[in-house]
Design an enzyme around this catalytic site. Structure first.
Site, PDB file in Angstrom:
ATOM      1  N   GLU A   1      14.900 -23.296 -36.263  1.00 37.37           N
ATOM      2  CA  GLU A   1      14.827 -22.987 -37.692  1.00 37.37           C
ATOM      3  C   GLU A   1      14.073 -24.115 -38.410  1.00 37.37           C
ATOM      4  O   GLU A   1      14.007 -25.246 -37.907  1.00 37.37           O
ATOM      5  CB  GLU A   1      16.267 -22.830 -38.211  1.00 37.37           C
ATOM      6  CG  GLU A   1      16.450 -22.575 -39.673  1.00 37.37           C
ATOM      7  CD  GLU A   1      15.828 -21.285 -40.194  1.00 37.37           C
ATOM      8  OE1 GLU A   1      14.604 -21.110 -40.000  1.00 37.37           O
ATOM      9  OE2 GLU A   1      16.523 -20.483 -40.827  1.00 37.37           O
ATOM     10  N   ASP A   2      13.512 -23.790 -39.570  1.00 40.63           N
ATOM     11  CA  ASP A   2      12.805 -24.822 -40.334  1.00 40.63           C
ATOM     12  C   ASP A   2      13.763 -25.734 -41.084  1.00 40.63           C
ATOM     13  O   ASP A   2      13.651 -26.954 -41.048  1.00 40.63           O
ATOM     14  CB  ASP A   2      11.785 -24.190 -41.306  1.00 40.63           C
ATOM     15  CG  ASP A   2      12.383 -23.084 -42.176  1.00 40.63           C
ATOM     16  OD1 ASP A   2      13.588 -22.775 -42.045  1.00 40.63           O
ATOM     17  OD2 ASP A   2      11.633 -22.510 -42.993  1.00 40.63           O
TER      18      ASP A   2
ATOM     19  N   ASP B   1      20.167 -25.003 -45.210  1.00 39.75           N
ATOM     20  CA  ASP B   1      20.481 -25.275 -46.610  1.00 39.75           C
ATOM     21  C   ASP B   1      21.972 -24.966 -46.820  1.00 39.75           C
ATOM     22  O   ASP B   1      22.815 -25.821 -46.564  1.00 39.75           O
ATOM     23  CB  ASP B   1      19.549 -24.380 -47.440  1.00 39.75           C
ATOM     24  CG  ASP B   1      19.574 -24.673 -48.908  1.00 39.75           C
ATOM     25  OD1 ASP B   1      19.969 -25.777 -49.290  1.00 39.75           O
ATOM     26  OD2 ASP B   1      19.185 -23.789 -49.704  1.00 39.75           O
TER      27      ASP B   1
ATOM     28  N   PHE C   1      13.570 -28.941 -53.315  1.00 40.83           N
ATOM     29  CA  PHE C   1      12.866 -27.795 -52.739  1.00 40.83           C
ATOM     30  C   PHE C   1      11.594 -28.307 -52.065  1.00 40.83           C
ATOM     31  O   PHE C   1      10.734 -28.900 -52.704  1.00 40.83           O
ATOM     32  CB  PHE C   1      12.527 -26.744 -53.793  1.00 40.83           C
ATOM     33  CG  PHE C   1      12.009 -25.490 -53.173  1.00 40.83           C
ATOM     34  CD1 PHE C   1      12.890 -24.527 -52.702  1.00 40.83           C
ATOM     35  CD2 PHE C   1      10.641 -25.292 -53.003  1.00 40.83           C
ATOM     36  CE1 PHE C   1      12.418 -23.378 -52.077  1.00 40.83           C
ATOM     37  CE2 PHE C   1      10.160 -24.147 -52.378  1.00 40.83           C
ATOM     38  CZ  PHE C   1      11.047 -23.194 -51.917  1.00 40.83           C
TER      39      PHE C   1
ATOM     40  N   ARG D   1       2.437 -23.423 -46.466  1.00 35.74           N
ATOM     41  CA  ARG D   1       3.020 -23.494 -45.121  1.00 35.74           C
ATOM     42  C   ARG D   1       2.200 -24.396 -44.203  1.00 35.74           C
ATOM     43  O   ARG D   1       2.727 -24.995 -43.281  1.00 35.74           O
ATOM     44  CB  ARG D   1       3.065 -22.100 -44.485  1.00 35.74           C
ATOM     45  CG  ARG D   1       4.078 -21.163 -45.100  1.00 35.74           C
ATOM     46  CD  ARG D   1       4.243 -19.946 -44.200  1.00 35.74           C
ATOM     47  NE  ARG D   1       4.868 -18.823 -44.859  1.00 35.74           N
ATOM     48  CZ  ARG D   1       6.201 -18.666 -44.972  1.00 35.74           C
ATOM     49  NH1 ARG D   1       7.008 -19.553 -44.478  1.00 35.74           N
ATOM     50  NH2 ARG D   1       6.695 -17.600 -45.591  1.00 35.74           N
TER      51      ARG D   1
HETATM   52  P1  5GP Z   1      20.460 -21.105 -45.706  1.00 32.78           P
HETATM   53  O1  5GP Z   1      20.968 -19.788 -45.229  1.00 32.78           O
HETATM   54  O2  5GP Z   1      20.805 -22.264 -44.816  1.00 32.78           O
HETATM   55  O3  5GP Z   1      20.860 -21.367 -47.140  1.00 32.78           O
HETATM   56  O4  5GP Z   1      18.926 -20.919 -45.862  1.00 32.78           O
HETATM   57  C1  5GP Z   1      17.995 -21.268 -44.961  1.00 32.78           C
HETATM   58  C2  5GP Z   1      16.666 -20.706 -45.406  1.00 32.78           C
HETATM   59  O5  5GP Z   1      16.437 -20.926 -46.803  1.00 32.78           O
HETATM   60  C3  5GP Z   1      15.531 -21.389 -44.704  1.00 32.78           C
HETATM   61  O6  5GP Z   1      15.205 -20.753 -43.519  1.00 32.78           O
HETATM   62  C4  5GP Z   1      14.425 -21.292 -45.735  1.00 32.78           C
HETATM   63  O7  5GP Z   1      13.767 -20.056 -45.589  1.00 32.78           O
HETATM   64  C5  5GP Z   1      15.119 -21.286 -47.066  1.00 32.78           C
HETATM   65  N1  5GP Z   1      15.106 -22.618 -47.706  1.00 32.78           N
HETATM   66  C6  5GP Z   1      16.158 -23.412 -47.944  1.00 32.78           C
HETATM   67  N2  5GP Z   1      15.787 -24.552 -48.551  1.00 32.78           N
HETATM   68  C7  5GP Z   1      14.444 -24.479 -48.682  1.00 32.78           C
HETATM   69  C8  5GP Z   1      13.461 -25.388 -49.216  1.00 32.78           C
HETATM   70  O8  5GP Z   1      13.721 -26.501 -49.701  1.00 32.78           O
HETATM   71  N3  5GP Z   1      12.165 -24.956 -49.161  1.00 32.78           N
HETATM   72  C9  5GP Z   1      11.817 -23.754 -48.646  1.00 32.78           C
HETATM   73  N4  5GP Z   1      10.515 -23.454 -48.634  1.00 32.78           N
HETATM   74  N5  5GP Z   1      12.704 -22.891 -48.131  1.00 32.78           N
HETATM   75  C10 5GP Z   1      14.011 -23.246 -48.146  1.00 32.78           C
END
Ligand code: 5GP
Length: 181
Positions: free
Chosen positions: A98-99, A102, A151, A164
């Site tokens: 995963e990238d 959050d 962000f 990206r």
């Molecule tokens: P989670 O389910 O952990 O809240 O969300 C994960 C997803 O939220 C990541 O795969 C990504 O797509 C998006 N996301 C969360 N924080 C960021 C951020 O700071 N920048 C971007 N571009 N995407 C984020």
């Protein structure tokens, strides 16, 4: 175009060094096993590509796409699968790549669903972690960098599908995302 980046949080050099270390950690963990690396589209694509090139044995690669950040489903913890895996995970060792983590809801859901489908093991590898925003516990097995609650874009991460391809991870200027308000 004016520079949209407020601050570089992780430089290209730092990422390259850490990705090489992570590939070594993963190689040591999975040597002798059939590993399926599951990338989460689209954000993990650049990280996954750099990572798998440095894993020291052949791996299988597959991809999933899930509903994106900011949708109401995120706050309920429900994640919609937009593209599912091509391979069966039954009896297989799975590494989700995963990238960024959050709230943790996406990874929590994916780990759960792959476990229910009979995977032998499901581990998590993420380039970035924003621990301040976590609402559900997620055990991260391989972590690149912990970052503050900003962000970020670059190295696969987008804002409105842009940025990206930036080779670093940077915090976006507020005025860039205020445009969409
Ligand atoms: P989670 O389910 O952990 O809240 O969300 C994960 C997803 O939220 C990541 O795969 C990504 O797509 C998006 N996301 C969360 N924080 C960021 C951020 O700071 N920048 C971007 N571009 N995407 C984020």
């Amino acid at each position: 175009m004016e520079n949209p980046i407020k601050k570089v949080l992780v430089s290209e050099e730092e990422i390259n060094k850490r990705v090489a270390e992570m590939a070594k950690e993963i190689s040591d963990e999975y040597r002798g096993k059939d590993l399926i690396v599951v990338g989460i589209l689209k954000g993990a694509v650049i990280f996954l590509s750099e990572l798998v090139k440095q894993i020291e044995f052949p791996v299988f690669m597959d991809f999933m796409a899930v509903s994106s950040y900011g949708k109401s489903s995120i706050s309920t913890g429900e994640v919609r699968i937009i593209k599912d895996l091509d391979f069966s995970v039954e009896g297989k060792d799975i590494l989700i790549v995963e990238d960024i983590i959050d709230t943790g809801l996406t990874l929590n859901y994916l780990k759960d669903i792959l476990g229910k489908r009979g995977a032998k093991s499901v581990k998590i590898c993420t380039l970035l972690d924003k621990p301040d925003r976590r609402t559900v516990g997620v055990n991260i097995d391989f972590l690149g960098f912990e970052i503050p609650d900003e962000f970020v874009v670059g190295y696969g991460l987008d804002f409105d599908e842009k940025y990206r391809n930036f080779p670093f991870v940077g915090a976006l200027k507020e005025e860039v995302y205020n445009i969409l308000d």
